[in-house]
Write a protein that holds these residues in place. Structure first.
Motif, PDB file in Angstrom:
ATOM      1  N   GLY A  14      -8.625  -6.044  -1.283  1.00  0.00           N
ATOM      2  CA  GLY A  14      -8.133  -5.254  -0.158  1.00  0.00           C
ATOM      3  C   GLY A  14      -6.651  -4.966  -0.237  1.00  0.00           C
ATOM      4  N   ALA A  15      -5.925  -5.648  -1.125  1.00  0.00           N
ATOM      5  CA  ALA A  15      -4.515  -5.333  -1.340  1.00  0.00           C
ATOM      6  C   ALA A  15      -4.333  -3.899  -1.814  1.00  0.00           C
ATOM      7  CB  ALA A  15      -3.913  -6.313  -2.359  1.00  0.00           C
ATOM      8  N   HIS A  16      -5.325  -3.361  -2.514  1.00  0.00           N
ATOM      9  CA  HIS A  16      -5.234  -1.963  -2.935  1.00  0.00           C
ATOM     10  C   HIS A  16      -5.025  -1.043  -1.732  1.00  0.00           C
ATOM     11  CE1 HIS A  16      -7.574  -3.500  -6.520  1.00  0.00           C
ATOM     12  NE2 HIS A  16      -6.647  -2.794  -7.120  1.00  0.00           N
ATOM     13  N   GLU A  17      -5.701  -1.369  -0.639  1.00  0.00           N
ATOM     14  CA  GLU A  17      -5.628  -0.506   0.538  1.00  0.00           C
ATOM     15  C   GLU A  17      -4.218  -0.452   1.118  1.00  0.00           C
ATOM     16  OE1 GLU A  17     -10.280  -1.385   1.854  1.00  0.00           O
ATOM     17  OE2 GLU A  17      -8.626  -2.266   2.993  1.00  0.00           O
ATOM     18  N   VAL A  18      -3.459  -1.507   0.921  1.00  0.00           N
ATOM     19  CA  VAL A  18      -2.078  -1.523   1.419  1.00  0.00           C
ATOM     20  C   VAL A  18      -1.238  -0.492   0.676  1.00  0.00           C
ATOM     21  CG1 VAL A  18      -0.053  -2.966   1.814  1.00  0.00           C
ATOM     22  CG2 VAL A  18      -2.338  -3.960   2.017  1.00  0.00           C
ATOM     23  N   GLY A  19      -1.400  -0.436  -0.638  1.00  0.00           N
ATOM     24  CA  GLY A  19      -0.685   0.581  -1.414  1.00  0.00           C
ATOM     25  C   GLY A  19      -1.115   1.984  -1.032  1.00  0.00           C
ATOM     26  N   ILE A  39     -12.646  -6.990   4.745  1.00  0.00           N
ATOM     27  CA  ILE A  39     -11.184  -7.005   4.636  1.00  0.00           C
ATOM     28  C   ILE A  39     -10.610  -5.670   5.108  1.00  0.00           C
ATOM     29  CG2 ILE A  39     -10.970  -6.148   2.272  1.00  0.00           C
ATOM     30  CD1 ILE A  39      -8.992  -9.075   3.894  1.00  0.00           C
ATOM     31  N   GLY A  40     -11.407  -4.606   5.002  1.00  0.00           N
ATOM     32  CA  GLY A  40     -10.985  -3.312   5.529  1.00  0.00           C
ATOM     33  C   GLY A  40     -10.900  -3.297   7.039  1.00  0.00           C
ATOM     34  N   ALA A  41     -11.696  -4.148   7.699  1.00  0.00           N
ATOM     35  CA  ALA A  41     -11.593  -4.271   9.156  1.00  0.00           C
ATOM     36  C   ALA A  41     -10.284  -4.941   9.526  1.00  0.00           C
ATOM     37  CB  ALA A  41     -12.774  -5.062   9.707  1.00  0.00           C
ATOM     38  N   LEU A  42      -9.893  -5.953   8.750  1.00  0.00           N
ATOM     39  CA  LEU A  42      -8.613  -6.616   8.988  1.00  0.00           C
ATOM     40  C   LEU A  42      -7.462  -5.638   8.803  1.00  0.00           C
ATOM     41  CD1 LEU A  42      -6.959  -9.276   9.406  1.00  0.00           C
ATOM     42  CD2 LEU A  42      -7.023  -9.530   6.924  1.00  0.00           C
ATOM     43  N   ASN A  43      -7.424  -4.956   7.658  1.00  0.00           N
ATOM     44  CA  ASN A  43      -6.367  -3.977   7.415  1.00  0.00           C
ATOM     45  C   ASN A  43      -6.429  -2.840   8.435  1.00  0.00           C
ATOM     46  OD1 ASN A  43      -5.382  -5.343   5.147  1.00  0.00           O
ATOM     47  ND2 ASN A  43      -6.636  -4.177   3.718  1.00  0.00           N
ATOM     48  N   GLY A  44      -7.637  -2.392   8.735  1.00  0.00           N
ATOM     49  CA  GLY A  44      -7.804  -1.274   9.651  1.00  0.00           C
ATOM     50  C   GLY A  44      -7.338  -1.573  11.053  1.00  0.00           C
ATOM     51  N   ALA A  45      -7.507  -2.807  11.504  1.00  0.00           N
ATOM     52  CA  ALA A  45      -7.041  -3.177  12.837  1.00  0.00           C
ATOM     53  C   ALA A  45      -5.528  -3.013  12.951  1.00  0.00           C
ATOM     54  CB  ALA A  45      -7.447  -4.608  13.162  1.00  0.00           C
ATOM     55  N   ALA A  54       2.127   0.275   9.924  1.00  0.00           N
ATOM     56  CA  ALA A  54       1.073  -0.579   9.386  1.00  0.00           C
ATOM     57  C   ALA A  54       1.278  -0.907   7.911  1.00  0.00           C
ATOM     58  CB  ALA A  54      -0.293   0.072   9.592  1.00  0.00           C
ATOM     59  N   ALA A  55       1.665   0.066   7.118  1.00  0.00           N
ATOM     60  CA  ALA A  55       1.820  -0.179   5.681  1.00  0.00           C
ATOM     61  C   ALA A  55       2.882  -1.238   5.417  1.00  0.00           C
ATOM     62  CB  ALA A  55       2.169   1.120   4.954  1.00  0.00           C
ATOM     63  N   ALA A  56       4.012  -1.139   6.106  1.00  0.00           N
ATOM     64  CA  ALA A  56       5.086  -2.119   5.926  1.00  0.00           C
ATOM     65  C   ALA A  56       4.657  -3.490   6.433  1.00  0.00           C
ATOM     66  CB  ALA A  56       6.345  -1.658   6.646  1.00  0.00           C
ATOM     67  N   ARG A  57       3.982  -3.521   7.580  1.00  0.00           N
ATOM     68  CA  ARG A  57       3.539  -4.805   8.150  1.00  0.00           C
ATOM     69  C   ARG A  57       2.526  -5.479   7.234  1.00  0.00           C
ATOM     70  NH1 ARG A  57       2.625  -9.128   9.157  1.00  0.00           N
ATOM     71  NH2 ARG A  57       1.998 -10.147  11.103  1.00  0.00           N
ATOM     72  N   LEU A  58       1.580  -4.719   6.725  1.00  0.00           N
ATOM     73  CA  LEU A  58       0.564  -5.284   5.856  1.00  0.00           C
ATOM     74  C   LEU A  58       1.145  -5.723   4.514  1.00  0.00           C
ATOM     75  CD1 LEU A  58      -2.401  -2.889   6.648  1.00  0.00           C
ATOM     76  CD2 LEU A  58      -2.379  -5.364   7.025  1.00  0.00           C
ATOM     77  N   ARG A 255       0.799  -6.561  -7.724  1.00  0.00           N
ATOM     78  CA  ARG A 255       0.418  -5.585  -8.744  1.00  0.00           C
ATOM     79  C   ARG A 255      -0.633  -4.617  -8.201  1.00  0.00           C
ATOM     80  NH1 ARG A 255      -0.949  -8.955 -12.268  1.00  0.00           N
ATOM     81  NH2 ARG A 255      -3.214  -8.898 -12.060  1.00  0.00           N
ATOM     82  N   SER A 256      -1.597  -5.136  -7.468  1.00  0.00           N
ATOM     83  CA  SER A 256      -2.633  -4.278  -6.892  1.00  0.00           C
ATOM     84  C   SER A 256      -2.039  -3.280  -5.911  1.00  0.00           C
ATOM     85  CB  SER A 256      -3.697  -5.138  -6.194  1.00  0.00           C
ATOM     86  OG  SER A 256      -4.383  -5.950  -7.105  1.00  0.00           O
ATOM     87  N   ILE A 257      -1.119  -3.741  -5.068  1.00  0.00           N
ATOM     88  CA  ILE A 257      -0.478  -2.848  -4.097  1.00  0.00           C
ATOM     89  C   ILE A 257       0.279  -1.732  -4.807  1.00  0.00           C
ATOM     90  CG2 ILE A 257       1.334  -2.686  -2.336  1.00  0.00           C
ATOM     91  CD1 ILE A 257       0.521  -5.501  -1.429  1.00  0.00           C
ATOM     92  N   GLU A 258       1.073  -2.087  -5.793  1.00  0.00           N
ATOM     93  CA  GLU A 258       1.917  -1.094  -6.466  1.00  0.00           C
ATOM     94  C   GLU A 258       1.096  -0.098  -7.276  1.00  0.00           C
ATOM     95  OE1 GLU A 258       5.053  -0.496  -5.898  1.00  0.00           O
ATOM     96  OE2 GLU A 258       4.911  -2.097  -4.412  1.00  0.00           O
TER      97      GLU A 258
END
Length: 273
Positions: A14-19, A39-45, A54-58, A255-258
């Motif tokens: 789910g770190a990919h979703e942050v990037g 994990i998408g529900a966590l990020n999505g919330a 959201a992107a910076a917070r996550l 690495r996944s985020i970037e």
């Protein structure tokens, strides 16, 4: 035009979703509707709570200690919990405390954007969508990976991870009126499966076949006037397995985020051009 962000499941991936969220934010793309699974529900919330930050917070949450501490219990503690419970390794309480402290209020109505997440009903053997009432129990239910976390009780019914029933809910977004959908997925639909060689791989591969089949079936059935953009992960696509649930490798998370950020930014730039 209604724009939806659909955030799929996948544990640590789910770190990919942050990037992807950072790339979308920089491109000036904001959702009208957010849907998430596991994990998408966590990020999505977090996206629904404050889409602009959201992107910076996550990023801080994923690269810091908050999320790692949720699953940082020592091996002995996990073994004791498994023996006592007979069903799971981790407690939900650290994740509950993280969400309680981070979200702006107790209910879906306290979020800035409409948000829905899905969980798998045990007694009903069906999908249960949550979009009203208390938000934290709903997100916990969507994240309750069988074997790792206990089922979550809501209103007398019990729920497991939403990925069991709808891992990438594009169809749900369209049913709710979305005409443009950005799919924030974790790379598993891009990587080929391998024939299992170990007992625990059999169930994982079988689950992966089912989730990918549903996604492709939903994609093929979409109305012609709906635009769906599946954001790329940038090539960091490990095969399905238990490693996707390990939250301690900070270098891998970064690495996944970037990689996802760079690939999605390039994709969105080409789309705009």
């Amino acid at each position: 035009m209604t724009t939806a962000f659909v955030l799929g499941g996948g544990g640590l991936l789910g770190a990919h979703e942050v990037g992807m969220l950072r790339a979308l934010s920089e491109a000036g793309i904001r959702p009208d509707l957010v849907l998430g699974t596991s994990i998408g529900a966590l990020n999505g919330a977090f996206v629904a709570a404050d889409p602009d930050s959201a992107a910076a917070r996550l990023t801080r949450m994923w690269q810091g200690e908050e999320l790692r501490l949720v699953f940082s219990e020592k091996l002995w503690g996990r073994a004791v919990r498994l023996v006592r419970s007979g069903t799971h390794l981790h407690s939900l309480e650290p994740l509950r405390r993280l969400l309680d402290a981070s979200l702006p209020g107790a209910g879906f109505a306290d979020l800035k954007l409409p948000f829905q997440c899905v969980a798998a009903g045990i007694e009903s053997a069906s999908a249960r969508w949550f979009g009203s009432g208390p938000v934290v129990p709903a997100v916990l239910a969507s994240c309750a990976v069988p074997g790792l976390l206990p089922p979550v009780e809501i209103g007398g019914a019990h729920y497991f991870d939403g990925g069991l029933v709808d891992s990438i809910p594009v169809g749900r977004a369209v049913a709710l009126g979305a005409s443009t959908v950005y799919v924030l997925q974790v790379g598993r639909i891009e990587s080929p499966l391998r024939v299992p060689t170990r007992p625990w791989e059999v169930g994982l591969v079988a689950f992966e076949i089912a989730r990918r089949h549903r996604f492709h079936e939903e994609m093929s059935a979409l109305p012609s006037d709906v635009r769906v953009h599946v954001l790329p992960t940038g090539g960091d696509r490990p095969a399905p397995g238990s490693a996707q649930f390990r939250y301690r490798d900070k270098s891998r998370v970064a690495r996944s985020i970037e990689r996802a950020y760079a690939a999605s930014a390039s994709y969105l730039s080409a789309l705009a051009g």
